[in-house]
Design an enzyme around this catalytic site. Structure first.
Site, mmCIF file in Angstrom:
data_model
loop_
_atom_site.group_PDB
_atom_site.id
_atom_site.type_symbol
_atom_site.label_atom_id
_atom_site.label_comp_id
_atom_site.label_asym_id
_atom_site.label_seq_id
_atom_site.Cartn_x
_atom_site.Cartn_y
_atom_site.Cartn_z
ATOM 1 N N ASP A 49 0.569 -1.040 -0.204
ATOM 2 C CA ASP A 49 0.218 -0.091 0.320
ATOM 3 C C ASP A 49 0.579 1.678 -0.087
ATOM 4 O O ASP A 49 1.380 1.339 0.983
ATOM 5 C CB ASP A 49 -0.519 0.110 1.340
ATOM 6 C CG ASP A 49 -1.601 1.356 1.493
ATOM 7 O OD1 ASP A 49 -3.138 1.348 0.832
ATOM 8 O OD2 ASP A 49 -1.914 2.232 2.237
ATOM 9 N N TYR A 54 2.699 10.298 -0.925
ATOM 10 C CA TYR A 54 3.864 9.933 0.422
ATOM 11 C C TYR A 54 5.795 10.104 -0.295
ATOM 12 O O TYR A 54 5.499 9.525 -1.619
ATOM 13 C CB TYR A 54 4.102 8.783 0.669
ATOM 14 C CG TYR A 54 2.519 7.793 1.524
ATOM 15 C CD1 TYR A 54 1.812 8.768 1.951
ATOM 16 C CD2 TYR A 54 2.260 6.537 1.241
ATOM 17 C CE1 TYR A 54 0.501 8.393 2.828
ATOM 18 C CE2 TYR A 54 1.062 6.134 1.880
ATOM 19 C CZ TYR A 54 0.612 6.371 2.591
ATOM 20 O OH TYR A 54 -0.704 5.851 3.403
ATOM 21 N N HIS A 125 -7.634 9.290 -1.339
ATOM 22 C CA HIS A 125 -7.340 8.588 0.186
ATOM 23 C C HIS A 125 -8.418 9.824 1.183
ATOM 24 O O HIS A 125 -8.021 9.248 2.160
ATOM 25 C CB HIS A 125 -6.335 10.070 0.211
ATOM 26 C CG HIS A 125 -5.206 9.363 0.924
ATOM 27 N ND1 HIS A 125 -3.862 10.128 0.870
ATOM 28 C CD2 HIS A 125 -4.725 9.516 1.501
ATOM 29 C CE1 HIS A 125 -2.701 9.587 1.689
ATOM 30 N NE2 HIS A 125 -4.077 8.857 2.742
ATOM 31 N N SER A 155 -11.260 6.283 1.528
ATOM 32 C CA SER A 155 -9.620 6.122 2.629
ATOM 33 C C SER A 155 -10.103 7.351 3.476
ATOM 34 O O SER A 155 -10.443 8.029 2.984
ATOM 35 C CB SER A 155 -8.379 5.700 1.957
ATOM 36 O OG SER A 155 -7.816 6.452 3.456
ATOM 37 N N ASN A 156 -10.500 7.329 4.658
ATOM 38 C CA ASN A 156 -10.708 7.959 5.935
ATOM 39 C C ASN A 156 -12.532 9.144 5.488
ATOM 40 O O ASN A 156 -12.547 10.161 5.432
ATOM 41 C CB ASN A 156 -9.518 9.297 5.681
ATOM 42 C CG ASN A 156 -8.613 8.772 6.138
ATOM 43 O OD1 ASN A 156 -8.449 8.237 6.782
ATOM 44 N ND2 ASN A 156 -7.472 9.055 4.909
ATOM 45 N N GLN A 181 -10.137 2.130 3.052
ATOM 46 C CA GLN A 181 -9.102 1.744 3.991
ATOM 47 C C GLN A 181 -9.112 2.494 5.496
ATOM 48 O O GLN A 181 -9.222 4.523 5.449
ATOM 49 C CB GLN A 181 -8.270 2.629 4.273
ATOM 50 C CG GLN A 181 -6.307 2.517 4.295
ATOM 51 C CD GLN A 181 -5.361 2.639 3.287
ATOM 52 O OE1 GLN A 181 -4.935 3.652 4.032
ATOM 53 N NE2 GLN A 181 -5.323 2.278 2.248
ATOM 54 N N ALA A 214 -0.727 1.767 15.553
ATOM 55 C CA ALA A 214 -1.132 2.959 16.370
ATOM 56 C C ALA A 214 0.473 3.434 16.833
ATOM 57 O O ALA A 214 1.084 3.889 17.945
ATOM 58 C CB ALA A 214 -1.695 2.623 18.141
ATOM 59 N N GLY A 216 3.257 2.543 16.306
ATOM 60 C CA GLY A 216 4.406 2.351 17.025
ATOM 61 C C GLY A 216 4.371 1.425 18.325
ATOM 62 O O GLY A 216 5.053 1.335 19.345
ATOM 63 N N LEU A 218 1.389 -0.137 19.419
ATOM 64 C CA LEU A 218 1.847 -1.708 19.910
ATOM 65 C C LEU A 218 2.602 -2.170 19.993
ATOM 66 O O LEU A 218 2.119 -4.067 19.853
ATOM 67 C CB LEU A 218 0.341 -1.996 19.070
ATOM 68 C CG LEU A 218 -0.649 -1.222 19.719
ATOM 69 C CD1 LEU A 218 -2.249 -1.322 18.672
ATOM 70 C CD2 LEU A 218 -0.911 -1.907 21.146
#
Length: 326
Positions: A49, A54, A125, A155-156, A181, A214, A216, A218
């Site tokens: 993905d 990005y 997106h 997404s969103n 997503q 989350a 990092g 988790l």
């Protein structure tokens, strides 16, 4: 080898861990990204993905960086036909919004960067309320009919807007979104579970949650009593501040439950968190990224990790937000 999962209403059978490309060309340079992708593919991974936006906000980058890295890797390895590529449109200031003209231009740009003739799953997106839903869906439908994209995702989106898009697609016979997503993980449950899950289930959408770990938190890297991380230096974790925000009483309960399950399976904490998410109703494949091969090794085991019902229940109970019941 991990069992495949089917994205509903498609012919796409994919690896149960979708590899996030948001780090490519950012916290993972091209060489490191190639190594991560090589290791993922060697483990049977085939679902990546990315997005055209990005990583335009990063100093020295301009947008499209992740797509370029992924496209260069697929070209170098001759692996395009073995990969399922998802990318997103609408958030990059160079190609903003969801008008048909922008969808056409942005898609062509992404195809060039990805060095391919088609995109398997093309997401909006984020919602664009300034463009009529009929126009956006018409633009996506045109791309499907041209063979430039295979399937459409969102997404969103709010539950209300998601329902509206699905209704319009059915009424007008336009390419119907097959995937959602959302932001969803063990410590971010309310919005998805209370508002979006029912729509996703009734519409038979594939669900690929982002921020599945989350930011990092988790992974178990951040613990109660830790000193606040340095988020200013060039080597600082880009998301450490956000991860530390979860270190309240509830976060501590979640980490304790994750530790217990991880110990029982001799598995990484991150893999257990992803396995919980993958086991939730409607979820097809969580999205998680890795900025090194070592990090990838902590998330790949989720693909072959099956949690018992009591383990799933313990994690769910630990992550309940008791403030909502006050």
């Amino acid at each position: 080898m991990a069992a495949r999962v089917r994205i509903p209403r498609t012919e796409l059978d994919v690896h149960p861990l979708c590899l996030g490309g948001n780090v490519f060309g950012w916290t993972a340079d091209a060489e490191t990204s190639f190594a991560v992708l090589d290791a993922y593919a060697a483990a049977g991974g085939d679902f990546v993905d990315t997005a055209d936006s990005y990583t335009w906000r990063v100093a020295g980058n301009s947008g499209g960086d992740s797509e370029r890295v992924l496209g260069d890797w697929m070209a170098a390895r001759g692996s395009r036909n073995r990969m399922v590529v998802a990318t997103k449109v609408g958030s990059w200031p160079e190609r903003p919004g969801l008008s048909p003209d922008n969808l056409r231009a942005a898609c062509d740009d992404s195809l060039r960067r990805l060095r391919t003739d088609h995109i398997d799953l093309y997401y909006a997106h984020r919602d664009d309320p300034d463009v009529p839903v009929e126009d956006t869906l018409g633009g996506f439908d045109e791309l499907v009919r041209a063979g430039k994209i295979r399937h459409v995702g969102l997404s969103n989106y709010s539950a209300e807007r998601l329902t509206s898009v699905l209704t319009v697609a059915e009424q007008h016979g336009l390419a119907r979104p097959v995937a959602l997503q959302p932001h969803y993980n063990l410590v971010e449950r309310a919005v998805y579970e209370d508002e979006l899950a029912e729509v996703a289930s009734s519409a038979d959408l594939g669900v690929m949650p982002y921020f599945a770990l989350a930011k990092g938190f988790l992974t178990g890297k951040y613990r109660p009593g830790d000193a606040p991380p340095d988020t200013s230096g060039p080597m600082a974790s880009a998301r450490a501040g956000g991860a530390m925000a979860y270190l309240d009483d509830r976060g501590a309960r979640v980490l304790a439950a994750l530790d217990e399950v991880a110990a029982a399976h001799a598995a990484p904490v991150a893999a257990v968190a992803l396995a919980w998410l993958a086991a939730q109703p409607t979820v097809t494949a969580p999205i998680a990224s890795a900025r090194s091969v070592d990090q990838l090794g902590t998330i790949l085991p989720m693909a072959e990790l099956t949690l018992a019902e009591d383990e799933l229940g313990a994690l769910t109970q630990a992550s309940e937000d008791t403030r909502l019941d006050a």
